[in-house]
Design a protein around this motif. Sequence first.
Motif, short mmCIF file in Angstrom:
data_model
loop_
_atom_site.label_atom_id
_atom_site.label_comp_id
_atom_site.label_asym_id
_atom_site.label_seq_id
_atom_site.Cartn_x
_atom_site.Cartn_y
_atom_site.Cartn_z
N ASN A 10 0.82 -1.21 0.00
CA ASN A 10 0.00 0.00 0.00
C ASN A 10 0.85 1.26 0.00
N ARG A 11 1.93 1.25 0.77
CA ARG A 11 2.77 2.43 0.92
C ARG A 11 3.75 2.61 -0.22
N GLU A 12 4.36 1.53 -0.66
CA GLU A 12 5.54 1.63 -1.51
C GLU A 12 5.35 1.19 -2.96
N TRP A 13 4.22 0.61 -3.30
CA TRP A 13 4.07 -0.01 -4.62
C TRP A 13 4.41 0.94 -5.76
N ASP A 14 3.87 2.15 -5.71
CA ASP A 14 4.08 3.10 -6.81
C ASP A 14 5.52 3.58 -6.89
N HIS A 15 6.32 3.35 -5.86
CA HIS A 15 7.71 3.78 -5.85
C HIS A 15 8.66 2.68 -6.36
N LEU A 16 8.14 1.50 -6.58
CA LEU A 16 8.96 0.39 -7.08
C LEU A 16 9.04 0.45 -8.60
N SER A 17 10.17 0.01 -9.14
CA SER A 17 10.28 -0.10 -10.60
C SER A 17 9.39 -1.25 -11.07
N LYS A 18 9.13 -1.28 -12.34
CA LYS A 18 8.31 -2.35 -12.90
C LYS A 18 8.92 -3.73 -12.64
N GLU A 19 10.24 -3.82 -12.72
CA GLU A 19 10.94 -5.08 -12.46
C GLU A 19 10.79 -5.50 -10.99
N GLN A 20 10.92 -4.53 -10.09
CA GLN A 20 10.75 -4.82 -8.68
C GLN A 20 9.31 -5.25 -8.38
N GLN A 21 8.35 -4.60 -9.03
CA GLN A 21 6.95 -4.98 -8.84
C GLN A 21 6.72 -6.41 -9.31
N GLN A 22 7.27 -6.77 -10.45
CA GLN A 22 7.09 -8.13 -10.97
C GLN A 22 7.74 -9.15 -10.04
N GLY A 23 8.93 -8.84 -9.54
CA GLY A 23 9.60 -9.74 -8.61
C GLY A 23 8.82 -9.91 -7.31
N TYR A 24 8.27 -8.82 -6.82
CA TYR A 24 7.46 -8.85 -5.60
C TYR A 24 6.22 -9.70 -5.83
N ARG A 25 5.61 -9.55 -7.00
CA ARG A 25 4.42 -10.33 -7.35
C ARG A 25 4.74 -11.83 -7.36
N VAL A 26 5.85 -12.20 -7.96
CA VAL A 26 6.25 -13.61 -8.02
C VAL A 26 6.48 -14.14 -6.60
N GLU A 27 7.16 -13.37 -5.79
CA GLU A 27 7.44 -13.81 -4.42
C GLU A 27 6.17 -13.97 -3.59
N ILE A 28 5.22 -13.08 -3.78
CA ILE A 28 3.99 -13.18 -2.99
C ILE A 28 3.17 -14.40 -3.41
N PHE A 29 3.23 -14.77 -4.71
CA PHE A 29 2.59 -16.01 -5.14
C PHE A 29 3.26 -17.20 -4.46
N ASN A 30 4.58 -17.15 -4.31
CA ASN A 30 5.29 -18.22 -3.61
C ASN A 30 4.86 -18.31 -2.15
N VAL A 31 4.67 -17.17 -1.51
CA VAL A 31 4.19 -17.16 -0.12
C VAL A 31 2.82 -17.81 -0.04
N LEU A 32 1.96 -17.50 -1.00
CA LEU A 32 0.63 -18.10 -1.06
C LEU A 32 0.73 -19.62 -1.12
N ALA A 33 1.64 -20.11 -1.95
CA ALA A 33 1.80 -21.56 -2.09
C ALA A 33 2.35 -22.21 -0.82
N VAL A 34 3.24 -21.53 -0.14
CA VAL A 34 3.83 -22.08 1.07
C VAL A 34 2.80 -22.17 2.20
N TYR A 35 1.93 -21.18 2.30
CA TYR A 35 1.02 -21.10 3.44
C TYR A 35 -0.40 -21.57 3.13
N TRP A 36 -0.60 -22.34 2.08
CA TRP A 36 -1.96 -22.74 1.71
C TRP A 36 -2.64 -23.57 2.80
N GLN A 37 -1.87 -24.23 3.65
CA GLN A 37 -2.45 -25.03 4.72
C GLN A 37 -2.42 -24.32 6.07
N ALA A 38 -2.09 -23.06 6.07
CA ALA A 38 -2.01 -22.30 7.33
C ALA A 38 -3.40 -22.09 7.91
N GLU A 39 -3.44 -21.56 9.11
CA GLU A 39 -4.72 -21.19 9.71
C GLU A 39 -5.51 -20.35 8.72
#
Length: 155
Positions: A10-39
């Motif tokens: 929310n705070r920093e997205w618009d300040h990231l480069s397009k490459e950083q945004q894409q990398g962040y997006r990929v990483e957050i999908f990985n987090v989703l996959a890791v925690y699919w069985q979480a509470e």
Amino acid sequence: AATALRDFANREWDHLSKEQQQGYRVEIFNVLAVYWQAERFLYVQICVTVANILLRAGSSHGDDLIVVADVLRSLESLGWPTLEAYHLAVLGLLTVLPEEFSSINISGTHRNSLRCALQKAIPQVLALLNNFVHISSTSTDTLSQVLKCFTSWAK
């Protein structure tokens, strides 16, 4: 941690480069996959964070990145342990996407373009939900999530 990720986006997205945004997006999908069985609460928070990032990505630089097919391909490529795990991950994310759109703080122009992108995605989402319902191995948990997802998109 999920809330911190969302707050960062929310705070920093618009300040990231397009490459950083894409990398962040990929990483957050990985987090989703890791925690699919979480509470459930934690998993929903992670889905909200991913939805927020997708919406912000769709509003940054005039890009239209909320393409359901792209999201599905990104999630599918993560190697889920079962088909049901993949289905529940997709349903969790798709359920919160329209809900997060209602609360995201973006400019009117970007909001209108995102609204159009989400409206264009409705046939894809409905087809996907229909497919999930007709798979013979669909569990009651998945069917329940299909109904929640349908309700979210119907609003």
